[in-house]
Design a protein around this motif. Structure first.
Motif, PDB file in Angstrom:
ATOM      1  N   VAL A  46       8.254  -4.045  -3.260  1.00 39.02           N
ATOM      2  CA  VAL A  46       6.793  -4.152  -3.305  1.00 39.02           C
ATOM      3  C   VAL A  46       6.198  -3.955  -1.920  1.00 39.02           C
ATOM      4  CG1 VAL A  46       4.875  -5.748  -3.718  1.00 39.02           C
ATOM      5  CG2 VAL A  46       6.753  -5.602  -5.362  1.00 39.02           C
ATOM      6  N   TRP A  47       6.846  -4.518  -0.901  1.00 33.65           N
ATOM      7  CA  TRP A  47       6.347  -4.372   0.465  1.00 33.65           C
ATOM      8  C   TRP A  47       6.343  -2.905   0.883  1.00 33.65           C
ATOM      9  CZ3 TRP A  47       8.587  -2.414   4.904  1.00 33.65           C
ATOM     10  CH2 TRP A  47       7.876  -2.627   6.088  1.00 33.65           C
ATOM     11  N   ALA A  48       7.375  -2.146   0.536  1.00 37.13           N
ATOM     12  CA  ALA A  48       7.460  -0.726   0.897  1.00 37.13           C
ATOM     13  C   ALA A  48       6.334   0.071   0.235  1.00 37.13           C
ATOM     14  CB  ALA A  48       8.817  -0.159   0.495  1.00 37.13           C
ATOM     15  N   ILE A  49       6.102  -0.198  -1.051  1.00 36.62           N
ATOM     16  CA  ILE A  49       5.037   0.517  -1.766  1.00 36.62           C
ATOM     17  C   ILE A  49       3.677   0.186  -1.174  1.00 36.62           C
ATOM     18  CG2 ILE A  49       3.868   0.748  -3.987  1.00 36.62           C
ATOM     19  CD1 ILE A  49       6.588   0.212  -5.328  1.00 36.62           C
ATOM     20  N   SER A  50       3.424  -1.106  -0.952  1.00 41.37           N
ATOM     21  CA  SER A  50       2.118  -1.525  -0.455  1.00 41.37           C
ATOM     22  C   SER A  50       1.861  -1.002   0.958  1.00 41.37           C
ATOM     23  CB  SER A  50       2.003  -3.050  -0.482  1.00 41.37           C
ATOM     24  OG  SER A  50       2.925  -3.651   0.414  1.00 41.37           O
ATOM     25  N   THR A  51       2.892  -0.961   1.788  1.00 41.53           N
ATOM     26  CA  THR A  51       2.722  -0.464   3.150  1.00 41.53           C
ATOM     27  C   THR A  51       2.375   1.018   3.155  1.00 41.53           C
ATOM     28  OG1 THR A  51       4.294  -2.114   4.003  1.00 41.53           O
ATOM     29  CG2 THR A  51       3.832  -0.208   5.395  1.00 41.53           C
ATOM     30  N   ALA A  52       3.031   1.803   2.282  1.00 39.77           N
ATOM     31  CA  ALA A  52       2.715   3.235   2.180  1.00 39.77           C
ATOM     32  C   ALA A  52       1.289   3.442   1.702  1.00 39.77           C
ATOM     33  CB  ALA A  52       3.704   3.921   1.229  1.00 39.77           C
ATOM     34  N   MET A  53       0.884   2.627   0.726  1.00 40.59           N
ATOM     35  CA  MET A  53      -0.475   2.751   0.210  1.00 40.59           C
ATOM     36  C   MET A  53      -1.508   2.321   1.246  1.00 40.59           C
ATOM     37  SD  MET A  53       0.058   1.438  -3.723  1.00 40.59           S
ATOM     38  CE  MET A  53      -1.658   1.707  -4.165  1.00 40.59           C
ATOM     39  N   GLU A  54      -1.171   1.315   2.039  1.00 39.33           N
ATOM     40  CA  GLU A  54      -2.089   0.882   3.099  1.00 39.33           C
ATOM     41  C   GLU A  54      -2.270   1.971   4.145  1.00 39.33           C
ATOM     42  OE1 GLU A  54      -0.313  -2.715   4.453  1.00 39.33           O
ATOM     43  OE2 GLU A  54      -1.332  -3.977   2.965  1.00 39.33           O
TER      44      GLU A  54
END
Length: 413
Positions: A46-54
């Motif tokens: 989840v952290w990887a996905i959210s960081t890319a989206m941020e």
């Protein structure tokens, strides 16, 4: 079995209390940050996905800034083009007034010169942050427009950007100079008195399309007595129809200036063909090979790309021939300004639509990120209260476990 060396109850109570305190630390972190996933150790996927989206959200913020700058630039250009159209309408009023012989044409010409200077001032002032959109004079290398960063597109192969191209709409009055002419693309015909016929035709460049800086020239031949050659230099974004209309306008101006009772127009035969109407009592022959095109090659013979209001600079209604010439071209000039304003209006509308889309997309991305990483504050609050009770019980259990060895003293009394 009771032991004074090993207190199993205290050990169990201690481990329980440690776990409770650890959970309370996590809950307190969620409360202070508002996130249930603060780092990759909380939930790596989840952290990887959210960081890319941020990172995409940060990029789209810059896209929004670019669109805002583009909107401002195009808006200034549109206002300038609309003002030029209004001023040209005033010029037309003066030209129509000059048709009456019992008027002071010299004073009318003074008014036209003042309006012409005002148009020059408007074109020169229509810039935003140094970006001019109503001037495109000079050589082919000076032509162009602006690319407005419009979006970031993520795919399996990576992230790419896309632009919205806004071309310049030249409304200056600079004179064009024809470059080297080498290719004939003519039709040639005799136009019977009182009739119309096609007299010239040309095609797009053999390389495909129109090239900015190409010169299209009509030279006088046969018994068509034009005193000067007529040339048009293609600008960025020009179509075959734009080139044809540009030449038609210049041909009509030159014919009127020479006192020839003929009218040129774009032929119904097809785009790229010019027709001439012969209003005289005699046939007019137009020699073949009089309509030519040539690409500029960067040499000293290259022509300069004139302004689309080029003929305005030479407009002079102090004579009857000049008045007739001005009347022949003024509607075409107004149409050029109107088309330019309309083109900027369409571009501005597209930029606004894209800006609204990017804003909505950014909000949607933020919402999606929140769904992934934000803490459920109601659940977190309930969890905190439960852990606080567990902590109190753990401390009580720890106290009871620690006091258990004291009871062994009673066995030795």
């Amino acid at each position: 079995m009771s032991s004074i060396l090993t207190n199993n109850g205290a050990t169990a109570a201690l481990q329980t209390l440690k776990n409770i305190n650890k959970s309370m630390g996590n809950v307190q972190e969620q409360i202070s940050t508002g996130k249930r996933v603060n780092s990759s150790k909380d939930n790596a996927a989840v952290w990887a996905i959210s960081t890319a989206m941020e990172s995409d959200v940060a990029g789209f913020k810059k896209v929004s800034e670019s669109l805002s700058l583009g909107q401002a630039t195009v808006s200034v250009a549109r206002q300038g083009a609309e003002t030029v159209a209004d001023l040209l309408t005033q010029v037309k009023e003066k030209v129509v007034s000059a048709q009456e012989e019992n008027v002071d044409r010299a004073k009318i010409q003074t008014d036209i010169a003042a309006l012409r200077d005002q148009i020059t001032a408007v074109v020169g002032a229509s810039q935003f942050n140094g970006q001019y959109m109503l001037e495109n004079t000079g050589t082919a290398e000076d032509s162009g427009g602006i690319n407005v960063l419009a979006s970031l597109d993520r795919s399996f192969s990576g992230v790419s950007s896309s632009d919205i191209r806004v071309s310049k709409e030249d409304l200056s009055q600079g004179a064009a100079t024809a470059g080297s002419v080498s290719v004939d693309a003519s039709l040639g015909n005799t136009v019977v008195a009182g009739e119309s016929n096609d007299v010239a035709t040309f095609v797009e460049d053999t390389a495909g399309g129109l090239t900015t800086g190409n010169t299209y020239q009509f030279t006088s031949g046969g018994n068509l007595a034009l005193s000067e050659d007529v040339a048009y230099v293609a600008r960025e974004g020009d179509t075959l129809e734009d080139v044809t209309n540009g030449l038609v306008m210049k041909l009509n101006e030159q014919a009127a200036a020479d006192g020839l009772d003929v009218t040129f127009s774009q032929s119904d035969t097809g785009v790229g063909t010019i027709s001439m109407t012969n209003n005289t009592d005699a046939d007019i022959a137009v020699a073949a090979g009089e309509f030519q095109q040539a690409a500029l090659d960067g040499s000293e013979d290259d022509g300069g790309i004139g302004g689309r209001l080029e003929v305005l600079a030479s407009m002079d209604v102090s004579t009857q021939a000049g008045t007739d010439s001005a009347l022949a071209v003024i509607d075409g000039l107004i149409e050029v300004a109107i088309d330019s304003a309309a083109a900027f209006g369409s571009s501005e509308m597209r930029l606004e639509t894209q800006a609204d889309f990017v804003s909505g997309l950014t909000d949607a991305l933020k919402s999606g990120i929140g769904t992934l990483v934000d803490a459920d504050m109601e659940e977190t609050s309930a969890r905190l209260q439960a852990l606080q009770v567990q902590q109190q019980l753990g401390i009580q259990a720890m106290s009871i476990a620690n006091s258990a060895p004291q009871s062994l003293l009673g066995l030795f009394r």
